[in-house]
Design an enzyme around this catalytic site. Structure first.
Site, PDB file in Angstrom:
ATOM      1  N   HIS A 126      -6.520   4.276  -0.011  1.00 32.11           N
ATOM      2  CA  HIS A 126      -6.274   5.044  -1.242  1.00 32.11           C
ATOM      3  C   HIS A 126      -6.208   6.559  -0.984  1.00 32.11           C
ATOM      4  CE1 HIS A 126      -6.613   1.432  -3.584  1.00 32.11           C
ATOM      5  NE2 HIS A 126      -7.846   1.211  -3.177  1.00 32.11           N
ATOM      6  N   ASP A 162      -5.145  -6.042   0.631  1.00 32.29           N
ATOM      7  CA  ASP A 162      -6.258  -5.760  -0.276  1.00 32.29           C
ATOM      8  C   ASP A 162      -5.816  -6.082  -1.700  1.00 32.29           C
ATOM      9  OD1 ASP A 162      -8.887  -4.579  -0.751  1.00 32.29           O
ATOM     10  OD2 ASP A 162      -7.799  -2.981  -1.758  1.00 32.29           O
ATOM     11  N   HIS A 164      -6.142  -4.311  -4.140  1.00 26.89           N
ATOM     12  CA  HIS A 164      -5.580  -3.074  -4.699  1.00 26.89           C
ATOM     13  C   HIS A 164      -4.270  -2.710  -4.009  1.00 26.89           C
ATOM     14  CE1 HIS A 164     -10.045  -1.875  -5.251  1.00 26.89           C
ATOM     15  NE2 HIS A 164      -9.620  -2.561  -6.287  1.00 26.89           N
TER      16      HIS A 164
END
Ligand SMILES: [Zn+2]
Length: 227
Positions: A126, A162, A164
């Protein structure tokens, strides 16, 4: 040797708070299990010690301005987003994590192992060129990608599974035609990016592939032939 596992006990040190989702137990339990299974005695497994990522390696991915912000946060602490706090002293842990990813890549490039796994934290996907977030400060896989490119690999494919979307990794390689970024992630989950229509920019159009899938999707969905 077939498979390298990069690990160091210092990967347990990073702590935002004892109850934070990204806490030491995330890999402590994995290590316990690997110990129990006596995996380190397996002739096909090689344990590899990480090194810290160097500043120029960080700057191959992140901006100088962002690195300055990380260094300031390292002294005084900083809240990057509501769930991402950089406690004083966090940077050496983040550099060891990024360095662990690089070490895993180098071990394959040198022929020391055929493949490798970096059991590292804090995580990275991220973190973008100029931002932290989602518990991430330095984009580990991006730093590793640049390192292996510098040692002679032209094109790299990153598969991110993942739950995300890896918005940071996408941000870093969005206009890079030599890096194919593929993300399979849960639709409408954090951080909300990773739409199918986001496919890369300019000469890198088609070099980003986003596959949002429904919560609870089974292995059958992962295996479904889309092409
Ligand atoms: Zn994530």
């Amino acid at each position: 040797m077939r498979t390298g596992i990069v690990y160091h006990p210092d990967y347990l040190l990073h702590e935002q708070s004892p109850t934070h989702a990204e806490r030491r137990e995330r890999i402590a339990y994995t290590i316990d299990m690997l110990d129990e299974e006596e995996i380190w005695d397996d002739a096909g497994i090689k344990r590899i010690n990480p090194r810290m990522a160097a500043e120029d390696e960080i700057l191959s991915v992140h901006t100088g301005d962002y690195l300055r912000r990380l260094k300031e946060a390292d002294i005084s602490g900083a809240e990057f987003d509501t769930n991402t706090y950089g406690p004083p002293g966090f940077l050496k842990n983040a550099l060891l994590s990024a360095g662990g990813a690089v070490t895993a890549g180098e071990a394959v490039m040198s022929g020391e192992v055929r493949n490798s796994f970096a059991l590292i934290r804090p995580p990275g996907h991220h973190a973008g060129r100029n931002f932290a977030g989602g518990f991430c400060y330095i984009n580990n896989v991006a730093v590793m990608t640049r390192a292996v490119q510098n040692s002679g690999v032209k094109r790299v494919m990153i598969i991110d599974w993942d739950a995300h979307h890896g918005n940071g990794t996408q941000d870093i390689f969005y206009d890079d035609p030599d890096v194919l970024y593929v993300s399979i992630h849960q639709e409408h989950c954090f951080p909300g990016t990773g739409k199918i229509k986001d496919v890369g920019d300019g000469v890198a159009k088609g070099r980003t592939i986003n596959m949002p899938i429904a919560p609870g999707s089974s292995g059958r969905v992962y295996r479904y032939p889309v092409l």
